[in-house]
Design a protein around this motif. Structure first.
Motif, short mmCIF file in Angstrom:
data_model
loop_
_atom_site.label_atom_id
_atom_site.label_comp_id
_atom_site.label_asym_id
_atom_site.label_seq_id
_atom_site.Cartn_x
_atom_site.Cartn_y
_atom_site.Cartn_z
N VAL A 49 -7.17 -11.11 16.78
CA VAL A 49 -7.65 -11.81 15.59
C VAL A 49 -6.60 -11.75 14.49
N THR A 50 -6.87 -12.41 13.38
CA THR A 50 -6.02 -12.28 12.20
C THR A 50 -6.37 -10.99 11.46
N ALA A 51 -5.49 -10.57 10.56
CA ALA A 51 -5.78 -9.38 9.77
C ALA A 51 -7.05 -9.57 8.93
N GLU A 52 -7.23 -10.77 8.40
CA GLU A 52 -8.42 -11.05 7.60
C GLU A 52 -9.69 -10.92 8.45
N GLN A 53 -9.62 -11.40 9.68
CA GLN A 53 -10.78 -11.28 10.57
C GLN A 53 -11.03 -9.83 10.95
N ALA A 54 -9.97 -9.07 11.19
CA ALA A 54 -10.13 -7.65 11.54
C ALA A 54 -10.78 -6.88 10.40
N ALA A 55 -10.41 -7.22 9.17
CA ALA A 55 -10.98 -6.54 8.01
C ALA A 55 -12.47 -6.82 7.85
N ARG A 56 -12.95 -7.86 8.49
CA ARG A 56 -14.34 -8.27 8.37
C ARG A 56 -15.08 -8.21 9.70
N SER A 57 -14.55 -7.42 10.62
CA SER A 57 -15.07 -7.46 11.99
C SER A 57 -16.14 -6.44 12.29
N GLY A 58 -16.38 -5.47 11.42
CA GLY A 58 -17.36 -4.46 11.78
C GLY A 58 -17.55 -3.41 10.73
N GLU A 59 -18.02 -2.24 11.17
CA GLU A 59 -18.34 -1.18 10.21
C GLU A 59 -17.21 -0.19 9.99
N VAL A 60 -16.16 -0.28 10.79
CA VAL A 60 -14.97 0.55 10.60
C VAL A 60 -13.73 -0.32 10.75
N VAL A 61 -12.78 -0.15 9.84
CA VAL A 61 -11.50 -0.85 9.94
C VAL A 61 -10.38 0.18 9.88
N VAL A 62 -9.50 0.17 10.87
CA VAL A 62 -8.37 1.10 10.90
C VAL A 62 -7.13 0.36 10.39
N PHE A 63 -6.51 0.93 9.38
CA PHE A 63 -5.33 0.35 8.75
C PHE A 63 -4.15 1.20 9.19
N THR A 64 -3.33 0.67 10.12
CA THR A 64 -2.31 1.50 10.77
C THR A 64 -0.99 0.75 10.84
N ILE A 65 -0.32 0.69 9.67
CA ILE A 65 0.94 -0.03 9.56
C ILE A 65 1.97 0.86 8.85
N PRO A 66 3.27 0.55 9.00
CA PRO A 66 4.28 1.33 8.28
C PRO A 66 4.04 1.28 6.77
N GLN A 67 4.38 2.35 6.08
CA GLN A 67 4.11 2.43 4.64
C GLN A 67 4.75 1.28 3.87
N ARG A 68 5.95 0.88 4.26
CA ARG A 68 6.62 -0.19 3.54
C ARG A 68 5.84 -1.50 3.61
N PRO A 95 11.02 7.70 4.38
CA PRO A 95 11.99 6.92 3.61
C PRO A 95 13.02 6.17 4.46
N THR A 96 13.46 6.75 5.58
CA THR A 96 14.44 6.06 6.42
C THR A 96 13.88 4.74 6.92
N ARG A 97 12.62 4.70 7.28
CA ARG A 97 11.98 3.48 7.78
C ARG A 97 11.46 2.60 6.64
N ASP A 98 10.88 3.24 5.62
CA ASP A 98 10.12 2.51 4.61
C ASP A 98 10.89 2.20 3.34
N GLY A 99 12.09 2.78 3.19
CA GLY A 99 12.77 2.67 1.92
C GLY A 99 12.12 3.59 0.91
N SER A 100 12.71 3.73 -0.26
CA SER A 100 12.17 4.60 -1.27
C SER A 100 10.99 3.95 -1.98
N ILE A 101 9.88 4.66 -2.06
CA ILE A 101 8.70 4.20 -2.81
C ILE A 101 8.54 5.16 -3.99
N PRO A 102 8.88 4.70 -5.20
CA PRO A 102 8.94 5.61 -6.35
C PRO A 102 7.68 6.43 -6.59
N ALA A 103 6.50 5.84 -6.44
CA ALA A 103 5.27 6.58 -6.70
C ALA A 103 5.14 7.77 -5.76
N LEU A 104 5.53 7.59 -4.51
CA LEU A 104 5.43 8.67 -3.53
C LEU A 104 6.53 9.70 -3.75
#
Length: 235
Positions: A49-68, A95-104
């Protein structure tokens, strides 16, 4: 249960396989669209499905992507999704994968930052275990040495995730609120150690917030050759 998974990398695909085998209905999405997932979804028994459909697909949504990649997510992704839908964040900042994220870099807890970017509460889970351990090391309840996984977040949402983890073959450990999930970030004493429940609780207690930069650097240095070898990739 109906479960959406956004991100089809190692953790996302492993969770999809295990949950389908347990009888759950899984919708799987990534950044490249359903067509790129047809073969994998068919193999697993999930629905592409699309990400939008996955977000609306049920009672649990797993968000599992690189931080960047969280930086590219629009808050509208979860607009209209009922408040009782639990969103699980499995992410880690490298940071090697995601680049620097100032807040973190400034000390903000990783999943608190993700929650703010998404515009809704999340539960931190499945971030401190390798995908091969998640795939191969599940055991029945009561098994000596059964691997335990920490879960941090709001009480009601966390309760559902604790039950899901037990059903997957791991001992769930309540790790407190989301702000305290820094104790399970990369490089901390509990990270990727496959600990049983007593040892996991001890490792969480032994974490020292003042050492987060040290923990992060050690984890990033160890993972750097892998990320360089992988090259740029999308979730």
């Amino acid at each position: 249960m109906k479960i959406g998974i956004i991100g089809a990398g190692n953790i996302g695909a492993t969770l999809a396989r295990k949950w389908v085998k347990l009888g759950h209905e899984v919708s799987l999405a990534n950044s490249r669209g359903p067509d790129s997932l047809r073969e994998l979804a068919k193999e697993i028994g999930a629905k592409a499905v699309t990400a939008e459909q996955a977000a609306r697909s049920g009672e649990v949504v797993v968000f599992t992507i690189p931080q960047r990649a969280v930086l590219d997510i629009q808050k509208s992704l979860f607009e209209g999704v009922p408040a009782d839908v639990v969103v699980i964040d499995t992410g880690n900042y490298y940071p090697t994968r995601d680049g620097s994220i100032p807040a973190l870099e400034g000390g903000q807890t990783e999943s608190v930052w993700v929650s703010e970017r998404l515009g809704r509460p999340v539960v931190k889970a499945f971030n401190n275990i390798y995908s091969h351990s998640l795939a191969e090391k599940s055991q029945p309840p009561g098994t000596p040495g059964r691997i335990a996984l920490p879960v941090a977040g709001a009480a009601e949402a966390k309760a559902k995730v604790l039950r899901l983890i037990d059903a997957l073959g791991f001992d769930p450990v309540d790790a407190g609120d989301l702000e305290g999930s820094w104790r399970q970030q990369p490089g901390t004493p509990c990270y990727t150690q496959d600990l049983d429940a007593p040892k996991l609780k001890a490792a969480l207690a032994a974490s020292d917030r003042s050492r987060i930069p040290e923990y992060r650097k050690a984890a990033d240095d160890a993972a750097k050759p892998y990320f360089i070898a992988q090259g740029p990739r999308k979730p």
